[in-house]
Design a protein around this motif. Structure first.
Motif, PDB file in Angstrom:
ATOM      1  N   ARG A 149       2.563   5.391  -9.722  1.00  0.00           N
ATOM      2  CA  ARG A 149       3.864   4.741  -9.934  1.00  0.00           C
ATOM      3  C   ARG A 149       4.149   3.705  -8.846  1.00  0.00           C
ATOM      4  NH1 ARG A 149       9.438   7.821 -10.117  1.00  0.00           N
ATOM      5  NH2 ARG A 149       8.560   8.296  -8.108  1.00  0.00           N
ATOM      6  N   GLY A 150       3.070   3.075  -8.341  1.00  0.00           N
ATOM      7  CA  GLY A 150       3.208   2.004  -7.362  1.00  0.00           C
ATOM      8  C   GLY A 150       3.243   2.461  -5.917  1.00  0.00           C
ATOM      9  N   ALA A 190      13.435  -4.506  -5.208  1.00  0.00           N
ATOM     10  CA  ALA A 190      14.159  -4.004  -6.388  1.00  0.00           C
ATOM     11  C   ALA A 190      13.420  -2.838  -7.032  1.00  0.00           C
ATOM     12  CB  ALA A 190      14.373  -5.123  -7.401  1.00  0.00           C
ATOM     13  N   ALA A 191      12.102  -2.947  -7.111  1.00  0.00           N
ATOM     14  CA  ALA A 191      11.308  -1.858  -7.700  1.00  0.00           C
ATOM     15  C   ALA A 191      11.427  -0.605  -6.857  1.00  0.00           C
ATOM     16  CB  ALA A 191       9.849  -2.287  -7.824  1.00  0.00           C
ATOM     17  N   VAL A 192      11.292  -0.749  -5.546  1.00  0.00           N
ATOM     18  CA  VAL A 192      11.382   0.414  -4.656  1.00  0.00           C
ATOM     19  C   VAL A 192      12.785   1.007  -4.699  1.00  0.00           C
ATOM     20  CG1 VAL A 192      11.262   1.172  -2.251  1.00  0.00           C
ATOM     21  CG2 VAL A 192       9.463  -0.287  -3.201  1.00  0.00           C
ATOM     22  N   ASP A 193      13.808   0.158  -4.701  1.00  0.00           N
ATOM     23  CA  ASP A 193      15.181   0.660  -4.775  1.00  0.00           C
ATOM     24  C   ASP A 193      15.405   1.481  -6.037  1.00  0.00           C
ATOM     25  OD1 ASP A 193      15.794  -0.519  -2.350  1.00  0.00           O
ATOM     26  OD2 ASP A 193      16.880  -2.212  -3.237  1.00  0.00           O
ATOM     27  N   VAL A 227       7.120  -1.747  -0.833  1.00  0.00           N
ATOM     28  CA  VAL A 227       8.041  -2.895  -0.881  1.00  0.00           C
ATOM     29  C   VAL A 227       7.230  -4.184  -0.896  1.00  0.00           C
ATOM     30  CG1 VAL A 227       9.813  -4.193   0.388  1.00  0.00           C
ATOM     31  CG2 VAL A 227       9.992  -1.704   0.203  1.00  0.00           C
ATOM     32  N   ALA A 228       6.220  -4.282  -0.022  1.00  0.00           N
ATOM     33  CA  ALA A 228       5.408  -5.499   0.051  1.00  0.00           C
ATOM     34  C   ALA A 228       4.654  -5.749  -1.259  1.00  0.00           C
ATOM     35  CB  ALA A 228       4.425  -5.404   1.219  1.00  0.00           C
ATOM     36  N   ALA A 246       4.175  -8.824  -9.693  1.00  0.00           N
ATOM     37  CA  ALA A 246       2.873  -8.844 -10.378  1.00  0.00           C
ATOM     38  C   ALA A 246       1.813  -8.071  -9.586  1.00  0.00           C
ATOM     39  CB  ALA A 246       2.429 -10.282 -10.609  1.00  0.00           C
ATOM     40  N   SER A 247       1.952  -7.994  -8.276  1.00  0.00           N
ATOM     41  CA  SER A 247       0.976  -7.290  -7.437  1.00  0.00           C
ATOM     42  C   SER A 247       1.184  -5.778  -7.422  1.00  0.00           C
ATOM     43  CB  SER A 247       1.038  -7.824  -6.006  1.00  0.00           C
ATOM     44  OG  SER A 247       2.348  -7.672  -5.482  1.00  0.00           O
ATOM     45  N   CYS A 248       2.184  -5.293  -8.131  1.00  0.00           N
ATOM     46  CA  CYS A 248       2.522  -3.873  -8.147  1.00  0.00           C
ATOM     47  C   CYS A 248       1.717  -3.148  -9.228  1.00  0.00           C
ATOM     48  CB  CYS A 248       4.018  -3.707  -8.423  1.00  0.00           C
ATOM     49  SG  CYS A 248       4.599  -2.010  -8.335  1.00  0.00           S
ATOM     50  N   ASN A 249       0.979  -2.134  -8.847  1.00  0.00           N
ATOM     51  CA  ASN A 249       0.202  -1.346  -9.799  1.00  0.00           C
ATOM     52  C   ASN A 249       0.972  -0.066 -10.125  1.00  0.00           C
ATOM     53  OD1 ASN A 249      -1.642  -0.035 -11.361  1.00  0.00           O
ATOM     54  ND2 ASN A 249      -3.273  -0.046  -9.845  1.00  0.00           N
ATOM     55  N   LEU A 250       1.921  -0.174 -11.045  1.00  0.00           N
ATOM     56  CA  LEU A 250       2.737   0.977 -11.402  1.00  0.00           C
ATOM     57  C   LEU A 250       1.934   2.096 -12.054  1.00  0.00           C
ATOM     58  CD1 LEU A 250       5.994  -0.677 -12.773  1.00  0.00           C
ATOM     59  CD2 LEU A 250       5.658   0.486 -10.588  1.00  0.00           C
TER      60      LEU A 250
END
Length: 188
Positions: free
Chosen positions: A70-71, A41-44, A35-36, A62-66
């Motif tokens: 998958r993050g 929204a991405a986690v949901d 989440v952080a 932007a800090s999410c490395n999918l």
């Protein structure tokens, strides 16, 4: 207790919803660290569909490395880190409720750089072909062998978070990417 109930619910959701993921050994799941890094929204979106393709994750920060697990982050999964030995055969199980033909592989990935260590351990040139009446058994139950000494694994995969065993699949027709990561360390 609450955390284990949440993880159990997530694992169940991941095995019964859409496209595909690794169900055994236990793969990384989203949590508060994700989440952080990625945003609620991405986690949901991942929680709604535990097998969601990377391209369908909603509004990642932007800090999410999918494109690494998958993050999902180690910090949310410390209690499921596996210990493997050099030369050990690891049995994996994948859930594939909705197949999409394309290449897939299982590799040891260095988490710090998101690069494969050595060569992929298993490669499928054609995986999860939806045109088949029944998928081959090795699409959902397969094994890999952890490389022996001299391949960099012993030195590189010492602490939790150094390496992941990553299942990567790209459905070419659907243009969708799927990843699951198993955190592990090499037994000393």
């Amino acid at each position: 207790m609450a955390k284990s109930m949440i993880l159990s619910a997530l694992a169940l959701a991941a095995t019964v919803s859409a496209h595909g993921n690794i169900t055994s050994p236990p793969a990384r799941l989203p949590g508060q660290a994700m989440v952080a890094a990625c945003g609620q929204a991405a986690v949901d979106s991942v929680l709604r569909d535990g097998t969601l393709p990377i391209e369908s994750v909603v509004n990642p920060a932007a800090s999410c490395n999918l494109f690494l697990c998958r993050g999902a982050l180690l910090e949310d999964n410390l209690d499921i880190v596996q210990t493997f030995s050099l030369g050990e055969t690891i049995n994996l199980t994948a859930a594939l409720p909705i197949p999409h033909e394309g290449p897939a592989n299982v590799s040891i990935v260095l988490a710090a750089t998101n690069e494969i260590l050595g060569e992929p351990l298993l490669v499928f040139d054609s995986y999860a072909d939806e045109r088949l009446a029944q998928l081959p058994a090795n699409n959902t139950a397969f094994s890999v062998t952890i490389p022996g000494a001299g391949n960099g694994v012993e030195e590189s995969c010492v602490k939790p978070g150094d390496c992941v065993l990553q299942w990567f699949w790209f459905g070419t027709g659907a243009q969708q990417t799927y990843e699951s990561c198993v955190d592990f360390v090499i037994a000393s």
